[in-house]
Write an enzyme that holds these catalytic residues in place. Structure first.
Site, PDB file in Angstrom:
ATOM      1  N   CYS A   1     -33.402  12.509  44.034  1.00 43.81           N
ATOM      2  CA  CYS A   1     -32.071  11.886  44.022  1.00 43.81           C
ATOM      3  C   CYS A   1     -31.306  12.293  42.764  1.00 43.81           C
ATOM      4  CB  CYS A   1     -32.203  10.365  44.074  1.00 43.81           C
ATOM      5  SG  CYS A   1     -30.622   9.519  43.952  1.00 43.81           S
TER       6      CYS A   1
ATOM      7  N   GLU B   1     -22.908 -22.377   8.516  1.00 47.44           N
ATOM      8  CA  GLU B   1     -22.009 -21.268   8.147  1.00 47.44           C
ATOM      9  C   GLU B   1     -21.318 -20.732   9.387  1.00 47.44           C
ATOM     10  OE1 GLU B   1     -24.789 -18.340   6.763  1.00 47.44           O
ATOM     11  OE2 GLU B   1     -25.859 -19.851   5.599  1.00 47.44           O
TER      12      GLU B   1
ATOM     13  N   ALA C   1       0.759  -2.634  -8.304  1.00 44.44           N
ATOM     14  CA  ALA C   1       1.188  -1.557  -9.205  1.00 44.44           C
ATOM     15  C   ALA C   1       0.400  -1.609 -10.517  1.00 44.44           C
ATOM     16  CB  ALA C   1       2.680  -1.685  -9.481  1.00 44.44           C
ATOM     17  N   GLU C   2       0.182  -2.807 -11.024  1.00 43.32           N
ATOM     18  CA  GLU C   2      -0.583  -2.939 -12.277  1.00 43.32           C
ATOM     19  C   GLU C   2      -2.024  -2.477 -12.086  1.00 43.32           C
ATOM     20  OE1 GLU C   2       1.350  -6.787 -14.535  1.00 43.32           O
ATOM     21  OE2 GLU C   2       0.523  -7.085 -12.522  1.00 43.32           O
TER      22      GLU C   2
ATOM     23  N   LYS D   1     -23.234 -21.025  19.636  1.00 46.84           N
ATOM     24  CA  LYS D   1     -22.135 -20.144  20.030  1.00 46.84           C
ATOM     25  C   LYS D   1     -20.961 -20.937  20.606  1.00 46.84           C
ATOM     26  CE  LYS D   1     -22.833 -16.013  20.181  1.00 46.84           C
ATOM     27  NZ  LYS D   1     -23.807 -15.147  20.814  1.00 46.84           N
TER      28      LYS D   1
ATOM     29  N   SER E   1     -32.855 -11.124  14.784  1.00 48.54           N
ATOM     30  CA  SER E   1     -31.657 -11.770  15.301  1.00 48.54           C
ATOM     31  C   SER E   1     -31.892 -13.272  15.366  1.00 48.54           C
ATOM     32  CB  SER E   1     -31.295 -11.201  16.664  1.00 48.54           C
ATOM     33  OG  SER E   1     -32.421 -11.232  17.471  1.00 48.54           O
TER      34      SER E   1
ATOM     35  N   CYS F   1     -33.650   3.227  45.696  1.00 46.71           N
ATOM     36  CA  CYS F   1     -33.587   4.470  46.442  1.00 46.71           C
ATOM     37  C   CYS F   1     -34.977   5.088  46.357  1.00 46.71           C
ATOM     38  CB  CYS F   1     -32.560   5.395  45.810  1.00 46.71           C
ATOM     39  SG  CYS F   1     -32.844   7.133  46.160  1.00 46.71           S
TER      40      CYS F   1
ATOM     41  N   CYS G   1     -28.120  10.148  47.666  1.00 44.29           N
ATOM     42  CA  CYS G   1     -28.957  11.201  48.264  1.00 44.29           C
ATOM     43  C   CYS G   1     -29.374  10.879  49.688  1.00 44.29           C
ATOM     44  CB  CYS G   1     -30.180  11.453  47.393  1.00 44.29           C
ATOM     45  SG  CYS G   1     -31.393  10.136  47.496  1.00 44.29           S
TER      46      CYS G   1
ATOM     47  N   CYS H   1     -29.517   5.487  50.433  1.00 41.06           N
ATOM     48  CA  CYS H   1     -28.950   5.707  49.096  1.00 41.06           C
ATOM     49  C   CYS H   1     -27.567   6.350  49.211  1.00 41.06           C
ATOM     50  CB  CYS H   1     -29.898   6.602  48.290  1.00 41.06           C
ATOM     51  SG  CYS H   1     -29.176   7.115  46.710  1.00 41.06           S
TER      52      CYS H   1
ATOM     53  N   TYR I   1     -24.776 -13.346   3.756  1.00 42.16           N
ATOM     54  CA  TYR I   1     -25.287 -14.593   4.327  1.00 42.16           C
ATOM     55  C   TYR I   1     -26.770 -14.828   4.062  1.00 42.16           C
ATOM     56  CZ  TYR I   1     -26.293 -11.518   8.330  1.00 42.16           C
ATOM     57  OH  TYR I   1     -26.722 -10.495   9.131  1.00 42.16           O
TER      58      TYR I   1
ATOM     59  N   ASP J   1     -18.347 -12.257  13.401  1.00 45.34           N
ATOM     60  CA  ASP J   1     -18.446 -11.331  14.531  1.00 45.34           C
ATOM     61  C   ASP J   1     -18.172  -9.909  14.029  1.00 45.34           C
ATOM     62  OD1 ASP J   1     -18.806 -10.445  17.049  1.00 45.34           O
ATOM     63  OD2 ASP J   1     -16.923 -11.211  17.850  1.00 45.34           O
TER      64      ASP J   1
ATOM     65  N   LYS K   1     -20.473 -17.943  12.096  1.00 45.06           N
ATOM     66  CA  LYS K   1     -21.205 -16.761  12.575  1.00 45.06           C
ATOM     67  C   LYS K   1     -20.178 -15.630  12.696  1.00 45.06           C
ATOM     68  CE  LYS K   1     -24.572 -15.050  15.825  1.00 45.06           C
ATOM     69  NZ  LYS K   1     -23.940 -13.765  16.157  1.00 45.06           N
TER      70      LYS K   1
HETATM   71  S1  IVH Z   1     -28.558 -15.112   9.419  1.00 44.45           S
HETATM   72  C1  IVH Z   1     -33.041 -13.849  10.732  1.00 44.45           C
HETATM   73  N1  IVH Z   1     -26.078 -15.831   9.159  1.00 44.45           N
HETATM   74  O1  IVH Z   1     -25.859 -12.697  13.704  1.00 44.45           O
HETATM   75  C2  IVH Z   1     -31.614 -13.668  11.115  1.00 44.45           C
HETATM   76  N2  IVH Z   1     -26.556 -14.080  10.675  1.00 44.45           N
HETATM   77  O2  IVH Z   1     -28.084 -12.930  15.818  1.00 44.45           O
HETATM   78  C3  IVH Z   1     -30.742 -13.880   9.939  1.00 44.45           C
HETATM   79  N3  IVH Z   1     -24.583 -13.152  11.774  1.00 44.45           N
HETATM   80  O3  IVH Z   1     -27.476  -9.693  13.273  1.00 44.45           O
HETATM   81  C4  IVH Z   1     -29.326 -13.833  10.294  1.00 44.45           C
HETATM   82  N4  IVH Z   1     -23.106 -14.429  10.783  1.00 44.45           N
HETATM   83  O4  IVH Z   1     -25.434  -9.972  11.871  1.00 44.45           O
HETATM   84  C5  IVH Z   1     -26.924 -15.008   9.788  1.00 44.45           C
HETATM   85  N5  IVH Z   1     -23.917 -16.585   8.792  1.00 44.45           N
HETATM   86  C6  IVH Z   1     -24.769 -15.758   9.402  1.00 44.45           C
HETATM   87  C7  IVH Z   1     -24.323 -14.792  10.323  1.00 44.45           C
HETATM   88  C8  IVH Z   1     -25.255 -13.969  10.954  1.00 44.45           C
HETATM   89  C9  IVH Z   1     -23.282 -13.434  11.649  1.00 44.45           C
HETATM   90  C10 IVH Z   1     -25.134 -12.117  12.674  1.00 44.45           C
HETATM   91  C11 IVH Z   1     -26.085 -11.187  11.996  1.00 44.45           C
HETATM   92  C12 IVH Z   1     -27.263 -11.019  12.902  1.00 44.45           C
HETATM   93  C13 IVH Z   1     -26.878 -11.823  14.090  1.00 44.45           C
HETATM   94  C14 IVH Z   1     -28.099 -12.625  14.492  1.00 44.45           C
END
Ligand code: IVH
Length: 673
Positions: free
Chosen positions: A431, A112, A32-33, A313, A80, A425, A410, A407, A224, A116, A114
């Site tokens: 087709c 760190e 509220a504030e 992972k 990635s 096919c 077709c 197929c 990140y 999602d 990862k």
């Molecule tokens: S570093 C050069 N740090 O993972 C790549 N990525 O497979 C630098 N992700 O598309 C990425 N947590 O969206 C980094 N702590 C983290 C992350 C992170 C999630 C994702 C990111 C990227 C994918 C890479």
């Protein structure tokens, strides 16, 4: 207090509370504030419109909807990470890093979670949020600035001091699980579709053309890393860089740790694995990054991922279900794919009712029979797979699976090359299944991007023989569409205008849209960049094609096969005649037979870009940077105190541009839209 000063004070106070609430998780005010301060600022700005500024917290709540997202070329590609699924792969990573740096003993890493969610990049110029973009295909993303501005954990202007004049921050947008649950119950109450998991909900919320909708979704952001920083020196380590980002006002994972050596990495993995369920958001693993930034640079990148970092992972979730049957899908290139039909089961955050079985061999290897109880696995974005059969539960007399010899669509003969696992096919475009898939691919978002041309519609268009080839799409009229089942006038005219709009495309997209076997998006882009125009690509022989970086004999042969087929050339001609055009002027890409991109020389100090940043941007768009001016130079980019190179450029008649013009050139030189 004068209105201007009060507005400034309120803004600072509100942003401070946003930061405390969304970043530090340590609010001082009640809701509220907070609302009271916010309303005061809104009232003040309403009374004095001249006081409204883009970085005012009142401007987060959502601008007018956009017709579509503009494309953004990332200054440095958003790559990635490679994945490690077990300790051995992490051990190998740590060893490779040590060997690459010729360091024995334990290395320092930043570890760190990862996240999602979905990756975004935020660009700040002189401390002000200028642009926010999605990752897209890594090279080009979508401009979602108006949407990202609604996230209160994203600073509209940087705090503290010492920030670079140009800073690109990278991080992840996500939804907390509790917010996701709440959002879904609201969706259900409104009779709208619920989202399958927090990541999909975050992606759907961010990619809204109407930022006012995004503003109602409680999205969060974690930084990140950075893409680009110009105009200041950065800390020496990644962990110090994250601390710096926190000082500038960005949320960074509180769970980040600096760890030593392999034991430190594996210890962190176990620790976060134990915390996973307690975290408010989803993670699918942890990320290890070599901490020393100079050493990171030394190791560099291997194709699409850095050598200095890896994602470790968590194991994919598994569940038991029953195999109801195996059906056959016919793909764009005629490939027959067996698909498992399953009793629906919730696994890895979604309900799975189908799983691809890839090919006949795979079915045999796993020895799948109808009625089997099977273990299904799904992790993150990965498509679901059947891991194994529980033999002991097999019903008696369950028959073996055999690939059909004709197929299922077709009835053409099914053929299998001896060197391929895939059965196909032989019907080609005769087709209907192949035609449908080719059309869907042609219309897909990353190809010609014809919104509204989905599976159901393509099915009807092909089945009623209205459309046979992509060129037929451009001959469609309202009448033909209106006669289709379940086609409202409005959707018909929307579709026609989407088809019309798709005529303006880029060469890379067009090549990709053609659906040449083995030519994906990246290859299409490489080909566009290399040949600069379609006719040169179509006329290229195998030797020409092999000169394109990353094109090998298989891809070269597929392209030759495609361009050797008169029917394909005919469709291309028809598409051109229908008005499909691409910006054949990829300004920086090759135009001459020597296949070099436009040549730039940088001189003097540019107002915002460092030389390194400018070089990266030019190269990312297909250009080249040279250190000396000659007749072959296409552009000299001159900044303050440019000296002899500028004089030489003038004397040779080379075009001289400034930073703003360079940025303009780069924005029209996008390899893809
Ligand atoms: S570093 C050069 N740090 O993972 C790549 N990525 O497979 C630098 N992700 O598309 C990425 N947590 O969206 C980094 N702590 C983290 C992350 C992170 C999630 C994702 C990111 C990227 C994918 C890479």
């Amino acid at each position: 207090m004068p209105a201007r000063e009060r507005a400034l004070a309120l803004r600072a106070e509100i942003e401070e509370h946003n930061h405390r609430y969304y970043v530090l998780d340590a609010p001082l005010l009640s809701d509220a504030e907070y609302d009271c301060l916010f309303r005061e600022l809104q009232a003040l700005e309403a009374a004095h419109p001249e006081l409204v500024s883009a970085d005012s917290p009142t401007q987060r709540v959502g601008a007018a909807p956009l017709p579509e997202f503009a494309a953004v070329v990332h200054a440095t590609p958003m790559l990635s990470l490679n994945n490690a699924f077990d300790d051995a792969e992490v051990t190998a990573f740590d060893r490779r890093v040590g060997e690459g740096l010729a360091i024995h003993g334990d290395l320092d890493y930043s570890a760190e979670p990862k996240f999602d969610g979905l990756a975004v990049s935020l660009t700040y110029q002189n401390g002000i949020l200028l642009r926010g973009a999605t990752r897209g295909d890594g090279a080009t993303g979508e401009d979602v600035t108006a949407n990202l501005r609604t996230l209160r954990s994203i600073p509209l202007h940087l705090q503290g001091s010492g920030w670079p004049t140009l800073l690109e921050v990278r991080g992840e947008v996500l939804l907390w699980r509790s917010d996701f649950e709440r959002l879904n119950s609201q969706q259900r109450e409104k009779g709208e579709k619920a989202f399958v998991n927090p990541r999909n909900a975050a992606a759907g919320s961010l990619r809204q053309l109407d930022p006012r909708i995004t503003a109602t979704r409680p999205l969060r952001f974690f930084a990140y890393g950075i893409g680009l920083a110009a105009g200041t020196s950065l800390p020496a380590t990644h962990s110090a860089l994250l601390d710096r980002l926190a000082e500038w006002g960005f949320p960074v994972a509180p769970e980040r740790r600096r760890v030593k050596g392999l034991a430190g990495l594996l210890g962190y993995y176990a620790h976060i694995g134990g915390q996973r369920a307690l975290l408010p958001y989803d993670i699918d693993g942890v990320v290890y990054k070599l901490d020393d930034l100079a050493a990171q640079e030394h190791l560099g990148f291997a194709s699409r991922a850095p050598r200095f970092a890896i994602a470790h992972k968590f194991p994919a979730e598994e569940a038991l279900t029953e195999l109801l049957g195996i059906s056959i899908q016919v793909g764009r290139t005629g490939a027959l794919t067996p698909v498992a039909r399953l009793v629906p089961v919730f696994v890895g955050g979604v309900t799975v009712s189908n799983a691809t079985l890839h090919n006949e061999e795979e079915v045999r290897r796993k020895d799948l029979r109808i009625g089997d109880t099977v273990v299904v696995r799904r992790a993150g974005d990965v498509i679901p797979e059947i891991v194994r059969v529980q033999w002991e539960k097999r019903p008696t007399g369950a028959p073996e699976f055999n690939m059909p010899t004709s197929c299922p669509v077709c009835a053409s003969k099914v053929v299998r090359n001896t060197d391929e696992a895939v059965a196909r096919c032989s019907g080609g475009i005769y087709c209907p299944a192949q035609r449908k898939q080719a059309l869907l691919h042609f219309a897909s978002r990353r190809a010609m991007d014809i919104e509204g041309l989905g599976e159901k519609l393509v099915e009807q268009l092909v089945d009623s023989d209205i459309v046979r080839t992509p060129a037929d799409l451009y001959r469609l009229g309202l009448l033909a569409l209106a006669n289709l089942e379940r086609m409202a006038d409005k959707s018909a005219s929307n579709l026609l205008s989407a088809i019309e709009q798709s005529k303006q495309t880029t060469l890379a997209r067009f090549i990709y849209a053609l659906g040449i076997r083995n030519v994906g998006e990246t290859t299409a882009r490489d080909l566009a960049r290399h040949f600069g125009n379609l006719d040169r690509l179509l006329a290229a022989d195998e030797a020409d094609l092999l000169r394109v970086p990353d094109v090998g004999p298989i891809v070269a042969r597929s392209i030759r096969q495609f361009s050797g087929e008169p029917h394909n050339l005919e469709v291309i001609e028809q598409l051109r005649a229908a008005g499909v055009v691409w910006r054949d002027v990829e300004v920086l890409a090759s135009t001459a037979s020597n296949n070099t991109g436009k040549v730039f020389v940088l001189t003097g100090a540019l107002p915002t870009l460092t030389r390194e940043a400018a070089t990266q941007m030019i190269e990312a768009a297909g250009g080249k940077v040279s250190s000396s001016v000659s007749k072959k130079t296409d552009f000299v980019v001159a900044g303050a105190e440019a000296g002899s190179k500028l004089e030489k450029a003038r004397s040779l008649g080379v075009t001289v541009i400034d930073e703003a013009q360079l940025l303009g050139l780069l924005s029209v030189a996008q390899p893809v839209q």
